[in-house]
Write a protein that holds these residues in place. Structure first.
Motif, PDB file in Angstrom:
ATOM      1  N   LEU A   9       0.974  -1.275   0.011  1.00 31.89           N
ATOM      2  CA  LEU A   9       0.090   0.099   0.111  1.00 31.89           C
ATOM      3  C   LEU A   9       0.995   1.445  -0.071  1.00 31.89           C
ATOM      4  CD1 LEU A   9      -2.709  -0.983   2.360  1.00 31.89           C
ATOM      5  CD2 LEU A   9      -2.997  -0.736  -0.160  1.00 31.89           C
ATOM      6  N   ARG A  12       2.330   1.804  -3.336  1.00 36.51           N
ATOM      7  CA  ARG A  12       1.437   2.259  -4.235  1.00 36.51           C
ATOM      8  C   ARG A  12       0.923   3.508  -3.958  1.00 36.51           C
ATOM      9  NH1 ARG A  12      -3.041  -2.401  -3.819  1.00 36.51           N
ATOM     10  NH2 ARG A  12      -4.354  -0.482  -3.543  1.00 36.51           N
ATOM     11  N   PHE A  13       1.088   4.279  -2.510  1.00 38.64           N
ATOM     12  CA  PHE A  13       0.692   5.498  -2.424  1.00 38.64           C
ATOM     13  C   PHE A  13       1.936   6.382  -2.801  1.00 38.64           C
ATOM     14  CE2 PHE A  13       0.718   8.888   1.000  1.00 38.64           C
ATOM     15  CZ  PHE A  13      -0.193   9.663   0.796  1.00 38.64           C
ATOM     16  N   GLU A  17      -0.660   6.686  -6.079  1.00 42.74           N
ATOM     17  CA  GLU A  17      -1.968   6.154  -5.870  1.00 42.74           C
ATOM     18  C   GLU A  17      -2.777   6.512  -4.542  1.00 42.74           C
ATOM     19  OE1 GLU A  17      -4.249   1.732  -5.490  1.00 42.74           O
ATOM     20  OE2 GLU A  17      -2.531   1.888  -6.692  1.00 42.74           O
ATOM     21  N   ASP A  18      -3.367   7.654  -4.519  1.00 37.73           N
ATOM     22  CA  ASP A  18      -3.716   8.410  -3.283  1.00 37.73           C
ATOM     23  C   ASP A  18      -4.884   7.450  -2.491  1.00 37.73           C
ATOM     24  OD1 ASP A  18      -2.342  10.486  -4.014  1.00 37.73           O
ATOM     25  OD2 ASP A  18      -4.007  11.782  -4.629  1.00 37.73           O
ATOM     26  N   SER A  19      -5.444   6.418  -3.231  1.00 34.73           N
ATOM     27  CA  SER A  19      -6.498   5.745  -2.639  1.00 34.73           C
ATOM     28  C   SER A  19      -6.066   4.787  -1.571  1.00 34.73           C
ATOM     29  CB  SER A  19      -7.307   4.955  -3.333  1.00 34.73           C
ATOM     30  OG  SER A  19      -6.472   4.280  -4.200  1.00 34.73           O
ATOM     31  N   ALA A  20      -4.552   4.488  -1.734  1.00 37.29           N
ATOM     32  CA  ALA A  20      -4.084   3.405  -0.976  1.00 37.29           C
ATOM     33  C   ALA A  20      -3.744   4.112   0.414  1.00 37.29           C
ATOM     34  CB  ALA A  20      -2.642   3.098  -1.527  1.00 37.29           C
ATOM     35  N   GLU A  22      -5.782   5.629   2.707  1.00 41.35           N
ATOM     36  CA  GLU A  22      -6.897   5.596   3.762  1.00 41.35           C
ATOM     37  C   GLU A  22      -6.500   4.063   4.352  1.00 41.35           C
ATOM     38  OE1 GLU A  22     -11.646   5.317   4.016  1.00 41.35           O
ATOM     39  OE2 GLU A  22     -10.749   6.402   2.185  1.00 41.35           O
ATOM     40  N   PRO A  23      -6.481   2.883   3.569  1.00 36.23           N
ATOM     41  CA  PRO A  23      -6.367   1.577   4.571  1.00 36.23           C
ATOM     42  C   PRO A  23      -4.920   1.881   5.322  1.00 36.23           C
ATOM     43  CG  PRO A  23      -6.126   1.247   1.972  1.00 36.23           C
ATOM     44  CD  PRO A  23      -6.376   2.696   2.074  1.00 36.23           C
ATOM     45  N   GLU A  26      -6.229   3.715   8.275  1.00 40.58           N
ATOM     46  CA  GLU A  26      -7.468   2.739   9.357  1.00 40.58           C
ATOM     47  C   GLU A  26      -6.550   1.630   9.892  1.00 40.58           C
ATOM     48  OE1 GLU A  26     -10.224   1.553   6.411  1.00 40.58           O
ATOM     49  OE2 GLU A  26     -11.015   3.724   6.225  1.00 40.58           O
TER      50      GLU A  26
END
Length: 180
Positions: A9, A12-13, A17-20, A22-23, A26
């Motif tokens: 993740l 990828r970030f 890849e900004d969506s990586a 949030e996980p 969390e």
């Protein structure tokens, strides 16, 4: 754990890849908060420092090296945020070098005996910040002295020494518990 690893993740970030993000947040925000609570012993301040930590992750994502274990990297950033705050606070308020910030220690010993809990928290609060940090990383977070040394920018011998001094101080402060 299902799905991508933390390292995947973060890679990828780091690659845009900004969506990586949030996980990662969390999965780790609560753990980072616990770590920072042990350092600064103030829930609101720990909340702020969690935000500072993850903002630093966003800013440093281009410097993340693939293959680096994410959790130690993240806790290094959190530790830096905590230490920076404690240095500023000590400078502004003229705190002692022991890093004492008041009586709201937040160590998590056994829940069954409030008196024991208070004694443990008070003893832990007397440790200098560098010893407290080494003890938390070694005993609570389970880090090796090599990992601690890399995170703090010290030798593994210095990390071992800080932790050992912290253990000895705690042992002396709590010696009557062993006799009971």
């Amino acid at each position: 754990m299902t799905g991508p690893t933390d390292e995947e993740l973060m890679e990828r970030f780091a690659n845009g890849e900004d969506s990586a993000f949030e996980p990662l947040f969390e999965r780790h925000a609560r753990h980072v908060h616990g770590f920072l609570m042990r350092m600064v012993r103030d829930p609101r301040l720990a909340d702020d420092l969690v935000q500072t930590t993850f903002l630093s992750v966003v800013r440093a994502r281009g410097r993340y090296e693939p293959g680096t274990r994410f959790s130690p990297w993240l806790l290094t950033i959190a530790g830096n945020a905590g230490r920076d705050f404690l240095r500023r606070k000590r400078h502004v308020e003229g705190l002692t070098p022991t890093g004492e910030l008041g009586d709201a220690a937040q160590v998590s010993p056994a829940q069954g005996d409030p008196g024991l809990r208070n004694r443990l928290e008070a003893a832990f609060a007397t440790l200098p910040v560098d010893q407290r940090e080494a003890v938390v990383l070694a005993k609570v977070e389970g880090w090796s002295f090599e990992e601690i040394s890399r995170a703090l920018g010290i030798t593994s011998t210095a990390a071992r020494l800080r932790a050992h001094r912290g253990y000895e101080k705690l042992r002396a402060l709590l010696s009557d518990l062993e006799e009971a």
